[in-house]
Write an enzyme that holds these catalytic residues in place. Sequence first.
Site, PDB file in Angstrom:
ATOM      1  N   ALA A 174       0.830  -1.223   0.000  1.00  0.00           N
ATOM      2  CA  ALA A 174       0.000   0.000   0.000  1.00  0.00           C
ATOM      3  C   ALA A 174       0.862   1.270   0.000  1.00  0.00           C
ATOM      4  O   ALA A 174       1.942   1.270   0.594  1.00  0.00           O
ATOM      5  CB  ALA A 174      -0.916  -0.005   1.220  1.00  0.00           C
ATOM      6  N   ASP A 215       9.234  -3.588   0.169  1.00  0.00           N
ATOM      7  CA  ASP A 215       9.383  -2.149   0.420  1.00  0.00           C
ATOM      8  C   ASP A 215       8.901  -1.934   1.852  1.00  0.00           C
ATOM      9  O   ASP A 215       7.734  -1.654   2.093  1.00  0.00           O
ATOM     10  CB  ASP A 215       8.564  -1.343  -0.589  1.00  0.00           C
ATOM     11  CG  ASP A 215       8.789   0.153  -0.454  1.00  0.00           C
ATOM     12  OD1 ASP A 215       9.960   0.573  -0.407  1.00  0.00           O
ATOM     13  OD2 ASP A 215       7.792   0.898  -0.381  1.00  0.00           O
ATOM     14  N   CYS A 237      12.305   3.866   2.743  1.00  0.00           N
ATOM     15  CA  CYS A 237      12.376   5.319   2.527  1.00  0.00           C
ATOM     16  C   CYS A 237      12.984   5.984   3.757  1.00  0.00           C
ATOM     17  O   CYS A 237      12.515   7.022   4.207  1.00  0.00           O
ATOM     18  CB  CYS A 237      11.005   5.890   2.191  1.00  0.00           C
ATOM     19  SG  CYS A 237       9.724   5.492   3.413  1.00  0.00           S
TER      20      CYS A 237
END
Length: 448
Positions: free
Chosen positions: A262, A333, A386
């Site tokens: 998501a 991720d 990130c």
Amino acid sequence: MSRTDSNPRSMAVTALTRVKKGAYSNLQLNQMIDQSPISQRDAGLLTTIVYGVIQHRMTIDYQLAPFIKHPQKVEDWVMILLETAVYQMQYLERVPKRAIFDESIQIAKDRGHEGIRRFVTGVLHQMDRQGIYDPADIKDPLQRQSLMYSIPEWLVKELTTQLGAQKATHVFESINHPANQSVRVATDQISLTEAKQALSDEGYQVADSQVAGDGLVLHGKPANQAALFKQGKMTIQDESAMLPAESMRIQPAMMILDACAAPGGKTVQMAAQLDANKRGQVVALDIHEHKVKLIKQNAKRMHVNDRVVAQALDARNVNQVFDNDLFDEILVDAPCSGIGLVRRKPEIRYEKELKDVLALAKIQLDILNAVAQKVKINGIITYSTCTILNQENRDVVAAFLANHPEFESQRVTTTRDLKADRQTDYLEIYPDDYDSDGFFVSQFKRVR
């Protein structure tokens, strides 16, 4: 509509008050701008003030502190109103001081009672008479950098230790600059050349991304107003965020697992390279059902829903659902502290502590361990975050490879051959490297 409803300075106070209660700054701003008839210029001022106050909040509060005797008695919105006034005085050179004072006092009067108006007036005039402290004068180096750049001391300390003083300072300076507006063109539907022409014709200033092959940087109107966005031929995505999927060697008939998918930006990027007729598919997971809906919406909007299967599942529990040796490639991720996104989501810096980073690193490793046997022999796991902290990046990679001799590290390569001279297989992007988000990408090949 009242004066305060459409006044960008008053709207900034509203937005910042909601962010303080837990709203995301970027989502809050988008919602307010979409629902208000304010001009593009006023929307720009609103955005500048909201991001600016959050980016510089520690500095501003340090400068306000001597003028507020009992801060615990001051309502949130009143303190935020004062923060917006200090931000404008300190950082917006083109705004006259008189306009800042008059507007701030008027907002205090419109929103509050006479006592609040007098309080705000008194603080502003006292600051004007006495002047404010410059954090550059603080003697302690850790406290000085923390208050100059409005970054918590633990994070200043970690990044200085990990990157060295010079690089860390460059990062601190860069993250308080505005984020670029970047988009990824769906090159399965339209060429970059055609997309650039279409955007230019609509009045956008368009530049090629220096980070991602299918990326463009836009100036002018918000990107979601473009016809290409509405047609599902373009999506809003940071340049760095395009790199994990770009670095994967995706073939049309592959079966891919997107373990932490998501809202689906990378899912649709991968799916665009697959062929539904050849049974190419991305299985996209997220732990929350409402976020699975976002993935599905994204896939439908970008015309790849025939290649995406989204389902609610904690990636640590893949063993309950999927067979071993099932996927050609896996993308993890991973959930992370998001410290690489500080330019785009400035409040992140105040919400995280070192203990959170360490807890996330454990989750990241747990996910990698869980999916390890789901990739075929000679298949590759791509691990990305990130964040720019070693605990969630280098340390997780080292721990995974130490625990899994059946995997070998692979060198990450990208379309633009970023950092070609680096000595590491993994790729680290810092916010000051290309004015994009901080990101980390690594890859492991299963050899047996």
